[in-house]
Design a protein around this motif. Sequence first.
Motif, short mmCIF file in Angstrom:
data_model
loop_
_atom_site.label_atom_id
_atom_site.label_comp_id
_atom_site.label_asym_id
_atom_site.label_seq_id
_atom_site.Cartn_x
_atom_site.Cartn_y
_atom_site.Cartn_z
N LEU A 161 0.83 -1.21 0.00
CA LEU A 161 0.00 0.00 0.00
C LEU A 161 0.86 1.25 0.00
CD1 LEU A 161 -2.67 -1.18 2.57
CD2 LEU A 161 -3.06 -0.74 0.14
N ARG A 162 1.93 1.23 0.77
CA ARG A 162 2.84 2.38 0.84
C ARG A 162 3.43 2.67 -0.53
NH1 ARG A 162 7.02 1.55 5.29
NH2 ARG A 162 5.36 2.17 6.68
N GLU A 163 3.80 1.60 -1.26
CA GLU A 163 4.36 1.77 -2.61
C GLU A 163 3.36 2.43 -3.55
OE1 GLU A 163 6.03 -1.81 -4.29
OE2 GLU A 163 7.15 -2.21 -2.45
N ARG A 164 2.08 2.13 -3.36
CA ARG A 164 1.02 2.72 -4.20
C ARG A 164 0.59 4.10 -3.71
NH1 ARG A 164 -4.14 -0.89 -5.10
NH2 ARG A 164 -4.70 0.94 -6.28
N GLY A 165 1.06 4.49 -2.54
CA GLY A 165 0.66 5.78 -1.99
C GLY A 165 -0.72 5.76 -1.36
N VAL A 166 -1.19 4.57 -0.96
CA VAL A 166 -2.51 4.43 -0.34
C VAL A 166 -2.35 4.52 1.18
CG1 VAL A 166 -4.47 2.88 0.03
CG2 VAL A 166 -3.36 2.98 -2.22
N PRO A 167 -3.00 5.51 1.81
CA PRO A 167 -2.89 5.63 3.26
C PRO A 167 -3.61 4.47 3.97
CG PRO A 167 -4.48 7.22 2.43
CD PRO A 167 -3.85 6.56 1.23
N PHE A 168 -3.07 4.06 5.10
CA PHE A 168 -3.65 2.93 5.84
C PHE A 168 -3.47 3.14 7.33
CE2 PHE A 168 0.74 1.91 4.82
CZ PHE A 168 1.25 1.52 6.05
N ALA A 169 -4.26 2.37 8.08
CA ALA A 169 -4.11 2.33 9.54
C ALA A 169 -4.08 0.87 9.95
CB ALA A 169 -5.28 3.04 10.21
N PHE A 170 -3.30 0.59 10.96
CA PHE A 170 -3.29 -0.75 11.54
C PHE A 170 -4.35 -0.83 12.62
CE2 PHE A 170 1.24 -0.29 10.26
CZ PHE A 170 1.33 -1.38 9.42
N ALA A 171 -5.01 -1.98 12.74
CA ALA A 171 -5.94 -2.24 13.84
C ALA A 171 -5.28 -3.30 14.70
CB ALA A 171 -7.28 -2.74 13.30
N SER A 172 -5.08 -2.98 15.98
CA SER A 172 -4.34 -3.90 16.84
C SER A 172 -4.76 -3.73 18.29
CB SER A 172 -2.84 -3.64 16.71
OG SER A 172 -2.12 -4.37 17.67
N GLY A 173 -4.82 -4.85 18.97
CA GLY A 173 -5.07 -4.81 20.41
C GLY A 173 -3.82 -4.47 21.18
N TYR A 174 -2.68 -4.45 20.51
CA TYR A 174 -1.39 -4.18 21.16
C TYR A 174 -0.91 -2.75 20.97
CZ TYR A 174 -1.38 -9.25 21.19
OH TYR A 174 -1.74 -10.56 21.36
N GLU A 203 9.52 -2.73 13.58
CA GLU A 203 10.36 -1.54 13.65
C GLU A 203 10.14 -0.61 12.47
OE1 GLU A 203 12.65 0.97 15.59
OE2 GLU A 203 12.34 -1.04 16.38
N GLY A 204 10.01 -1.17 11.27
CA GLY A 204 9.85 -0.35 10.07
C GLY A 204 8.48 0.29 9.92
N HIS A 205 7.55 -0.04 10.81
CA HIS A 205 6.19 0.50 10.71
C HIS A 205 5.78 1.32 11.92
CE1 HIS A 205 6.32 -2.80 7.80
NE2 HIS A 205 5.56 -2.00 7.08
N ARG A 206 6.73 1.52 12.84
CA ARG A 206 6.43 2.35 14.01
C ARG A 206 6.13 3.76 13.55
NH1 ARG A 206 9.42 -0.74 17.97
NH2 ARG A 206 7.96 -2.46 18.21
N GLY A 207 5.19 4.39 14.24
CA GLY A 207 4.81 5.74 13.85
C GLY A 207 3.61 5.77 12.92
N ALA A 208 3.23 4.59 12.40
CA ALA A 208 2.05 4.52 11.54
C ALA A 208 0.80 4.71 12.39
CB ALA A 208 2.00 3.16 10.82
N THR A 209 -0.30 5.05 11.76
CA THR A 209 -1.56 5.21 12.46
C THR A 209 -2.03 3.86 12.99
OG1 THR A 209 -2.16 7.03 11.00
CG2 THR A 209 -3.95 6.01 12.23
N VAL A 210 -2.41 3.82 14.26
CA VAL A 210 -2.91 2.59 14.87
C VAL A 210 -4.27 2.85 15.49
CG1 VAL A 210 -2.51 0.80 16.61
CG2 VAL A 210 -0.57 1.78 15.38
N LEU A 211 -5.22 2.01 15.13
CA LEU A 211 -6.55 2.03 15.72
C LEU A 211 -6.56 0.94 16.78
CD1 LEU A 211 -9.41 3.21 15.62
CD2 LEU A 211 -9.93 1.55 13.83
N GLN A 212 -6.63 1.34 18.05
CA GLN A 212 -6.56 0.40 19.16
C GLN A 212 -7.84 -0.43 19.25
OE1 GLN A 212 -3.89 0.19 21.57
NE2 GLN A 212 -4.96 -1.58 22.37
N LYS A 213 -7.71 -1.75 19.21
CA LYS A 213 -8.85 -2.65 19.38
C LYS A 213 -9.10 -2.85 20.86
CE LYS A 213 -8.56 -5.68 15.32
NZ LYS A 213 -8.29 -7.07 14.94
N PRO A 214 -10.32 -2.99 21.32
CA PRO A 214 -11.55 -2.76 20.56
C PRO A 214 -11.79 -1.27 20.36
CG PRO A 214 -12.09 -3.26 22.83
CD PRO A 214 -10.59 -3.36 22.71
#
Length: 122
Positions: free
Chosen positions: A73-86, A93-104
């Motif tokens: 997605l990053r290569e295509r320039g598509v913005p994304f968010a991770f959904a994670s309980g953690y 390491e390479g994805h730290r700082g990305a948007t995270v949606l805290q589950k639940p």
Amino acid sequence: MKTLAALKVLVVEDEALVSMLVEDMLTDLGCIVVGPAAELDEALRLAGAADIDAALLDVNLGGRPIFPVADALRERGVPFAFASGYGEAGLSEGHRGATVLQKPFREADLRKVLEGLAAQVV
């Protein structure tokens, strides 16, 4: 900036109930659901070729990390968010700082994250 109405969002989630809940929330917000993808191969295919504006990615997909999809997605320039309980602790390491949606999460939390992603859509 794109509005949430008709925002095409790729959903990558391996738990069916969570996926259905997220789809309902996205539909309520006026978004168009792409997918959902429950397996890594399908998620990679959609991330590389589908007509999408943004993506919501479950960090752990059937025991496999989602990061190759995030990279596509990053290569295509598509913005994304991770959904994670953690939270951010669940990111590589390479994805730290990305948007995270805290589950639940609630619909209001999803809306806030989506508004941030929509602001990045060209």
